[in-house]
Scaffold this motif. Structure first.
Motif, PDB file in Angstrom:
ATOM      1  N   ASP A  34      -8.114  -7.661  40.309  1.00 34.41           N
ATOM      2  CA  ASP A  34      -7.054  -8.664  40.155  1.00 34.41           C
ATOM      3  C   ASP A  34      -6.038  -8.236  39.101  1.00 34.41           C
ATOM      4  O   ASP A  34      -4.824  -8.396  39.293  1.00 34.41           O
ATOM      5  CB  ASP A  34      -7.668 -10.013  39.776  1.00 34.41           C
ATOM      6  CG  ASP A  34      -6.622 -11.089  39.577  1.00 34.41           C
ATOM      7  OD1 ASP A  34      -5.864 -11.368  40.522  1.00 34.41           O
ATOM      8  OD2 ASP A  34      -6.534 -11.641  38.452  1.00 34.41           O
ATOM      9  N   LEU A  58      -3.855  -5.578  40.648  1.00 38.89           N
ATOM     10  CA  LEU A  58      -2.917  -6.138  41.611  1.00 38.89           C
ATOM     11  C   LEU A  58      -1.765  -6.856  40.912  1.00 38.89           C
ATOM     12  O   LEU A  58      -0.631  -6.860  41.401  1.00 38.89           O
ATOM     13  CB  LEU A  58      -3.644  -7.098  42.550  1.00 38.89           C
ATOM     14  CG  LEU A  58      -4.609  -6.460  43.549  1.00 38.89           C
ATOM     15  CD1 LEU A  58      -5.449  -7.523  44.239  1.00 38.89           C
ATOM     16  CD2 LEU A  58      -3.849  -5.640  44.580  1.00 38.89           C
ATOM     17  N   LEU A  92       2.150  -3.647  45.222  1.00 38.47           N
ATOM     18  CA  LEU A  92       0.919  -3.533  45.996  1.00 38.47           C
ATOM     19  C   LEU A  92       0.634  -2.086  46.378  1.00 38.47           C
ATOM     20  O   LEU A  92      -0.518  -1.648  46.378  1.00 38.47           O
ATOM     21  CB  LEU A  92       1.032  -4.391  47.259  1.00 38.47           C
ATOM     22  CG  LEU A  92      -0.148  -4.351  48.237  1.00 38.47           C
ATOM     23  CD1 LEU A  92      -1.419  -4.833  47.567  1.00 38.47           C
ATOM     24  CD2 LEU A  92       0.160  -5.183  49.466  1.00 38.47           C
ATOM     25  N   ALA A  98      -1.376  -0.350  43.713  1.00 40.12           N
ATOM     26  CA  ALA A  98      -2.558  -1.028  43.159  1.00 40.12           C
ATOM     27  C   ALA A  98      -3.821  -0.190  43.327  1.00 40.12           C
ATOM     28  O   ALA A  98      -4.681  -0.161  42.449  1.00 40.12           O
ATOM     29  CB  ALA A  98      -2.735  -2.392  43.823  1.00 40.12           C
TER      30      ALA A  98
END
Length: 397
Positions: A301, A304, A309, A312
């Motif tokens: 998390d 992210l 994205l 990530a």
């Protein structure tokens, strides 16, 4: 990020969904089992109590789930051998079965994030396109594989992502479950005991159901309850003082469960997929399986949230792969029925270098525990096989 799939609704997957929802990110959780409230709290053949401590505590603070765990699990105070506490725990911590942990996490999701998390229970996802982000006929911006050691997401990555490989490992560890139904007040339920452990179970008169994991170095079978009784009397005599004939008979019919299996992935991401928990790195039980799953969801998390994205995966790889490799190495140090393993834990404890105790820390990364242990040279450099005479009891994950 508007559409994220989480394959696997276990502790890691639920933590990831809650963490995303706290930032306003929607997700769909595909889980092959029914809702946790409809499922048994444990499997009598292979479930054992889990202590949620340092690494899991960090993740629960990240999702503001501490209060829900206080309500659903038993407070953890440490590990006992008889009346002696040799591994005390002073921070918040809990003891519970996997079912307890999932119910606590589901209560967080239901109470606070029902509008952002879609659950699809009884959904055994086996066909995925990780490059296109396709799960169960739907397309997603990201697929999070949180579906355990037998991960379908990881299997799809092996088939579809060039250069993605998985290495498996095995040590000769097996476990047999023995339920203790005559404990009374002889054991403290706030501790994991080297003889038995106590997940909460409201079906028992005192609210506790005691279960012991008896570790052996090779599969063992019994031809009768009498043979099992004689074996316990020789190797674990105190268990007979805490166990009735019916539970010994059930014990005699159980199959030994392999507890020494592990795997390591070359990458934790590929295509539109990212792996966490046991899907990314499964390892033999050392009391950190649940904790590592929760922390990996927290780290994902954070990665992210830190940028686009598309980047990530590399961020998560850099942050979590060293930790996954380190906890896998720590898990590989366990050998049941090994006098050498028991001796070196004693020596390492004297030197304040017991990797199993240090792995619980909420402030020290698994990777630093591994680095510190390796500085001691031969003590943690290898784990020789042994033909020791007796089982090691009360091991946990």
């Amino acid at each position: 990020m508007t559409d994220i799939a989480i394959v696997g609704g276990g502790p890691g997957g639920l933590t990831a969904a809650i963490a995303l929802a706290r930032r306003g990110v929607r997700s769909t959780v595909f889980e092959r089992e029914a809702h946790p409230e409809k499922m048994p709290r444990f499997n009598p053949d292979r479930s054992y109590p889990i202590d949620i401590t340092g690494h899991g505590l960090k993740a629960l603070r990240h999702i503001d789930g501490v209060g829900h765990f206080d309500s659903h699990l038993v407070a953890f105070h440490g590990i006992k051998n008889g009346s002696r506490v040799f591994d005390p725990w002073s921070e918040p911590g809990w003891i519970g079965s996997r079912g307890d942990i999932m119910r606590a996490l589901m209560s967080v999701a239901d109470d606070r994030h029902g509008d952002l998390i879609e659950f699809v229970f009884d959904s055994d996802v086996r066909t995925l396109d990780v490059n296109a982000g396709e799960v169960a006929g739907r397309r997603f911006d990201l697929v999070i594989g949180a579906d355990g050691a037998g991960s379908a997401v990881r299997a799809a990555m092996q088939e579809q992502v060039e250069g993605f490989t998985v290495q498996t490992s095995s040590v000769p560890n097996y476990g047999l479950m023995l339920e203790l139904d005559r404990v009374g007040d002889q054991l403290d339920r706030h501790y994991l005991n080297l003889l038995a452990m106590s997940p909460l179970d409201e079906d028992q008169p005192d609210g506790v159901r005691w279960r012991s994991v008896i570790g052996v170095k090779k599969p063992i079978t019994f031809t009768s309850p009498e043979e099992a009784t004689a074996w316990l009397r020789k190797h674990c005599p105190r268990a007979l003082d805490l166990t009735g004939e019916q539970k010994v008979a059930e014990f005699s019919r159980r199959q030994a469960v392999p507890l020494g299996l592990g795997l390591s992935c070359s990458h934790l991401y590929g295509g539109r997929a990212i792996l966490l928990g046991d899907a990314a790195a499964a390892f033999p039980p050392v009391g950190q399986g649940g904790n590592a799953a929760l922390e990996s969801a927290m780290v994902l998390d954070q990665c992210l949230a830190a940028g686009p994205l598309e980047t990530a995966g590399p961020r998560y790889q850099e942050a979590w792969k060293p930790e996954a490799d380190a906890i896998s190495w720590i898990g590989s140090q366990v050998r049941y029925q090994s006098p050498w393993s028991s001796l070196r834990v004693v020596v390492a404890s004297i030197l304040q270098a017991n990797v199993f105790a240090q792995a619980k820390s909420s402030t020290v990364p698994y990777s630093e525990v591994r680095r510190a242990a390796r500085r001691l040279g031969p003590l943690w450099a290898r784990t020789p096989q042994s033909a020791g005479p007796g089982p090691q009891n009360g091991l946990r994950s």
